[in-house]
Design a protein around this motif. Sequence first.
Motif, PDB file in Angstrom:
ATOM      1  N   LEU A   1      24.206  -5.432  -6.670  1.00  0.00           N
ATOM      2  CA  LEU A   1      23.289  -6.568  -6.675  1.00  0.00           C
ATOM      3  C   LEU A   1      22.531  -6.540  -7.985  1.00  0.00           C
ATOM      4  O   LEU A   1      22.515  -5.523  -8.694  1.00  0.00           O
ATOM      5  N   ALA A   2      21.897  -7.652  -8.314  1.00  0.00           N
ATOM      6  CA  ALA A   2      21.148  -7.737  -9.569  1.00  0.00           C
ATOM      7  C   ALA A   2      19.945  -8.635  -9.375  1.00  0.00           C
ATOM      8  O   ALA A   2      19.871  -9.430  -8.436  1.00  0.00           O
ATOM      9  N   ASN A   3      19.003  -8.497 -10.283  1.00  0.00           N
ATOM     10  CA  ASN A   3      17.872  -9.406 -10.322  1.00  0.00           C
ATOM     11  C   ASN A   3      18.299 -10.708 -10.992  1.00  0.00           C
ATOM     12  O   ASN A   3      19.414 -10.832 -11.499  1.00  0.00           O
ATOM     13  N   GLU A   4      17.387 -11.661 -11.049  1.00  0.00           N
ATOM     14  CA  GLU A   4      17.742 -12.969 -11.572  1.00  0.00           C
ATOM     15  C   GLU A   4      18.108 -12.924 -13.046  1.00  0.00           C
ATOM     16  O   GLU A   4      18.983 -13.647 -13.504  1.00  0.00           O
ATOM     17  N   ASN A   5      17.433 -12.080 -13.819  1.00  0.00           N
ATOM     18  CA  ASN A   5      17.769 -11.995 -15.237  1.00  0.00           C
ATOM     19  C   ASN A   5      17.586 -10.574 -15.734  1.00  0.00           C
ATOM     20  O   ASN A   5      16.931  -9.741 -15.101  1.00  0.00           O
ATOM     21  N   GLU A   6      18.156 -10.299 -16.871  1.00  0.00           N
ATOM     22  CA  GLU A   6      18.215  -8.937 -17.387  1.00  0.00           C
ATOM     23  C   GLU A   6      16.858  -8.388 -17.800  1.00  0.00           C
ATOM     24  O   GLU A   6      16.705  -7.188 -17.991  1.00  0.00           O
ATOM     25  N   THR A   7      15.882  -9.255 -17.980  1.00  0.00           N
ATOM     26  CA  THR A   7      14.548  -8.781 -18.377  1.00  0.00           C
ATOM     27  C   THR A   7      13.790  -8.172 -17.210  1.00  0.00           C
ATOM     28  O   THR A   7      12.744  -7.561 -17.410  1.00  0.00           O
ATOM     29  N   GLU A   8      14.273  -8.356 -16.009  1.00  0.00           N
ATOM     30  CA  GLU A   8      13.581  -7.806 -14.844  1.00  0.00           C
ATOM     31  C   GLU A   8      13.988  -6.354 -14.637  1.00  0.00           C
ATOM     32  O   GLU A   8      14.989  -6.050 -13.992  1.00  0.00           O
ATOM     33  N   VAL A   9      13.204  -5.482 -15.182  1.00  0.00           N
ATOM     34  CA  VAL A   9      13.458  -4.050 -15.080  1.00  0.00           C
ATOM     35  C   VAL A   9      12.156  -3.373 -14.668  1.00  0.00           C
ATOM     36  O   VAL A   9      11.102  -3.620 -15.266  1.00  0.00           O
ATOM     37  N   GLY A  10      12.228  -2.534 -13.629  1.00  0.00           N
ATOM     38  CA  GLY A  10      11.042  -1.867 -13.107  1.00  0.00           C
ATOM     39  C   GLY A  10      10.563  -0.732 -13.996  1.00  0.00           C
ATOM     40  O   GLY A  10      10.959  -0.641 -15.173  1.00  0.00           O
ATOM     41  N   PRO A  11       9.718   0.112 -13.491  1.00  0.00           N
ATOM     42  CA  PRO A  11       9.350   0.151 -12.078  1.00  0.00           C
ATOM     43  C   PRO A  11       8.392  -0.964 -11.672  1.00  0.00           C
ATOM     44  O   PRO A  11       7.639  -1.466 -12.490  1.00  0.00           O
ATOM     45  N   TYR A  12       8.484  -1.305 -10.372  1.00  0.00           N
ATOM     46  CA  TYR A  12       7.577  -2.284  -9.779  1.00  0.00           C
ATOM     47  C   TYR A  12       6.939  -1.685  -8.539  1.00  0.00           C
ATOM     48  O   TYR A  12       7.556  -0.886  -7.833  1.00  0.00           O
ATOM     49  N   ASP A  13       5.702  -2.099  -8.260  1.00  0.00           N
ATOM     50  CA  ASP A  13       5.112  -1.788  -6.964  1.00  0.00           C
ATOM     51  C   ASP A  13       5.328  -2.987  -6.037  1.00  0.00           C
ATOM     52  O   ASP A  13       5.853  -4.026  -6.441  1.00  0.00           O
ATOM     53  N   MET A  14       4.901  -2.856  -4.789  1.00  0.00           N
ATOM     54  CA  MET A  14       5.167  -3.905  -3.800  1.00  0.00           C
ATOM     55  C   MET A  14       4.474  -5.214  -4.145  1.00  0.00           C
ATOM     56  O   MET A  14       5.026  -6.293  -3.936  1.00  0.00           O
ATOM     57  N   LYS A  15       3.287  -5.121  -4.697  1.00  0.00           N
ATOM     58  CA  LYS A  15       2.530  -6.334  -5.008  1.00  0.00           C
ATOM     59  C   LYS A  15       3.248  -7.169  -6.059  1.00  0.00           C
ATOM     60  O   LYS A  15       3.446  -8.372  -5.889  1.00  0.00           O
ATOM     61  N   GLU A  16       3.646  -6.526  -7.158  1.00  0.00           N
ATOM     62  CA  GLU A  16       4.304  -7.274  -8.223  1.00  0.00           C
ATOM     63  C   GLU A  16       5.723  -7.668  -7.836  1.00  0.00           C
ATOM     64  O   GLU A  16       6.180  -8.777  -8.139  1.00  0.00           O
ATOM     65  N   ALA A  17       6.412  -6.780  -7.126  1.00  0.00           N
ATOM     66  CA  ALA A  17       7.781  -7.077  -6.712  1.00  0.00           C
ATOM     67  C   ALA A  17       7.827  -8.262  -5.747  1.00  0.00           C
ATOM     68  O   ALA A  17       8.773  -9.053  -5.754  1.00  0.00           O
ATOM     69  N   THR A  18       6.789  -8.405  -4.936  1.00  0.00           N
ATOM     70  CA  THR A  18       6.724  -9.537  -4.008  1.00  0.00           C
ATOM     71  C   THR A  18       6.394 -10.821  -4.746  1.00  0.00           C
ATOM     72  O   THR A  18       7.018 -11.864  -4.518  1.00  0.00           O
ATOM     73  N   ALA A  19       5.422 -10.749  -5.656  1.00  0.00           N
ATOM     74  CA  ALA A  19       5.038 -11.933  -6.418  1.00  0.00           C
ATOM     75  C   ALA A  19       6.195 -12.456  -7.250  1.00  0.00           C
ATOM     76  O   ALA A  19       6.393 -13.670  -7.374  1.00  0.00           O
ATOM     77  N   LEU A  20       6.990 -11.526  -7.799  1.00  0.00           N
ATOM     78  CA  LEU A  20       8.091 -11.910  -8.671  1.00  0.00           C
ATOM     79  C   LEU A  20       9.432 -11.928  -7.958  1.00  0.00           C
ATOM     80  O   LEU A  20      10.448 -12.279  -8.565  1.00  0.00           O
ATOM     81  N   SER A  21       9.424 -11.548  -6.668  1.00  0.00           N
ATOM     82  CA  SER A  21      10.634 -11.586  -5.844  1.00  0.00           C
ATOM     83  C   SER A  21      11.764 -10.768  -6.456  1.00  0.00           C
ATOM     84  O   SER A  21      12.867 -11.273  -6.707  1.00  0.00           O
ATOM     85  N   VAL A  22      11.522  -9.502  -6.670  1.00  0.00           N
ATOM     86  CA  VAL A  22      12.486  -8.602  -7.311  1.00  0.00           C
ATOM     87  C   VAL A  22      13.490  -8.094  -6.279  1.00  0.00           C
ATOM     88  O   VAL A  22      13.137  -7.370  -5.353  1.00  0.00           O
TER      89      VAL A  22
END
Length: 760
Positions: free
Chosen positions: A460-481
């Motif tokens: 699976l992949a994120n929407e675009n290649e610039t989406e690279v973590g780490p992410y916490d739950m708050k940011e991952a939810t806001a950005l739908s990672v």
Amino acid sequence: MPKKRSGGGLSPTQQAAKFLGVSVLAGAVLAGIALPAVGALGLAAKGSVESFDALPANLKTPPLSQRTSILDAEAGTIATVYSRDRTVVPLKEISPYMQKAIVAIEDSRFYEHGAVDLKGVLRALNKNARSGEVSEGASTLTQQYVKNVFVEEAGDDPTKVAQATQQTIGRKIRELKLAIQVEEELGKKKILENYLNITFFGQQAYGVEAASQRYFSKSAKDLNVQEAALLAGIVQSPSRYDPVNDEAEATKRRNVVLERMAQVGDISQAEADKAQAAPLGLKVSRPKNGCITAVKGAGFFCDYVREVFLSDPVFGKTKEDRAKIWNQGGLTIRTTLDPQAQESAQQSIKDHVYTSDDVATAATIVEPGTGKIVAMGQSRPYGVDIKQGETTLNLSVNNDMGGGAGYQPGSTFKPIVAAAALEGGMPATKSYSSPYEMEYPSPVAACGGKNWVNNEGAKLANENETEVGPYDMKEATALSVNTYYVQLISDIGICPVTQMADKMGVERANGNKLEQTPSIALGVTEVSPLTMASAYAAFASRGMYCTPIAIESITQRIGNKSKSLEVPKSTCSRAMSETTADTINTLLRGVVEDGTGTQAGLDSRDSAGKTGTTDERYAAWFVGYTPNLAGAVWVGDPKHERKMVNITIGGVPHDKVFGGAVPGPIWRDMMSGALEGKPADDFNLVDIPDAADKDKGRDRDNGRGNDGGGRDDGGNGDDAGGVIGGLIDGGTGNGGNDGGWGNFIQGQGNGGNGPGGRRD
């Protein structure tokens, strides 16, 4: 008319007809004077009875079917439905002219004879013998009433109707005996009242009140003499004397009735002459039956109410039992539909998605804490004219309730995963590496001690290649990672997620169970908008899930009496703790403040929600809520054929459709109107610390970076970059030269020609 033979005798056909007429009428005479048996008549043909005494002496009168009114929560009429359009009224509410007209033309000696009119029998017998055929009957009004009861009992079953009206001696004798019983028990006035309420007057109108409304748009108590004569004349042959389709024939028949009224002394000859010279004076109200007549686009909700009635055991043990009550009608169904919310929903749908668009939209609003469905609509109009784009497929509900197979909810399923994790003790600050692309972790624990194994190396992949973590739950939810949530479900296991979904009423639209696979976190399981709206209502009500309901109360009218029926109640249960719900509310509030759902945010009150877009963009969602209401909006092709790429929706062109770009604004406008004038309550929010700045070239202060906020070559934005940057036209800035975060919806802004975009 058959002709006599040259010798003056009757043809075989005429002789047979004469014999039938004489036999039937002779039987009538004998039955009328209550002789103990009719065996001597030789009535042993098929359909006859062996003994008059053996016949049942009680007429089991079925309740007359009437119209059903479906009302909104404020008692406004949504629609009128009926198997037979009828409103039962007492005799005192029927014009005296109508009473006299029907008696004059159908049975002028009604008040003089008993159940059987012997003079009428002899007169008919003589006329039939002279004509050589059965040209005149001798049925009294009472006998006609009994026959109509048989027809009413037969309902819409053509076989039973044929049996109820078949011309056999046996049926005639049975009719006669029951007529005697009816005369003894009811009396003339009640028989006349019942007859006028049961008789068919054509144009789908059963009973005189419905007929009066149909032809003259007035109550039966207000009929004048010529109007009453017209209706009385129709009864003999509703199709032949239909005034709508053959005014000349109807006029002739009306004048016959008026002349007969004058002959029997009901009116003077002068009155008859004046009435005969008058025009018919029709003021026709066309038949309006069914959910197609629903106001404010509530046809689909109306149909859902019907489905609820026919499927819920509270209304009867079997489907046949429930259908019998529904077809009998006479129901006043008060529903949960809020007229303000419904009107707002339908107006928003109309503003944003045209009926002629390649795709459709469906929207549903429910009330948290009660489960009440307050709005339900869609862009495709309710109806059966396919050429006009009409449909009866309710896109808001599950297959077994008149809907389709459902639609993948995309990332709107992620909050359910988050809720399961939080309920299991996972902190909201939990971080994952969240790479741009990864294989599904394997093995992953599933229900029943089983494991899901990635045997095929699925990725699976994120929407675009610039989406690279780490992410916490708050940011991952806001950005739908995507990768964050797959790592999260792989960590906690699939079973807690499906169990949480079950507690929140999330079920597949086709009735199948949710699949035990990590990809469920990305919303691959087809659901309906009503399901998602009801599930998110559990967040709004601080963890209490309530099953959706559409009916508040039902009053059933049988004859002139009314009674209340039991209705389904919403069942509320705790799906998660208040703390978990409050945390989800905090996370999803961030989505509409500075995440993928900013276009859905409400300025005047607390709101929260989540966007969702499926692979290949066959569907896009926004599901959101305030403390008062929860709503779900889906946009897509019901046939799952048209991808929402290079598409125009509601007159607006889109390179690619995202949940925040089309469903979001629909939700915002819909909810704004639905909530107007209602209290602006606040969520119970919790403190979720921001993750430390990982120096990724973006300012985390509300997503507004001074340099456009692009991850790679994302400078040049004036001041609207940041986490979501220029969600619409690069915000107020120019976005990044290479897309980056300054304009992540793939170059829809003024700048941003790079990859941009992401699955939301």
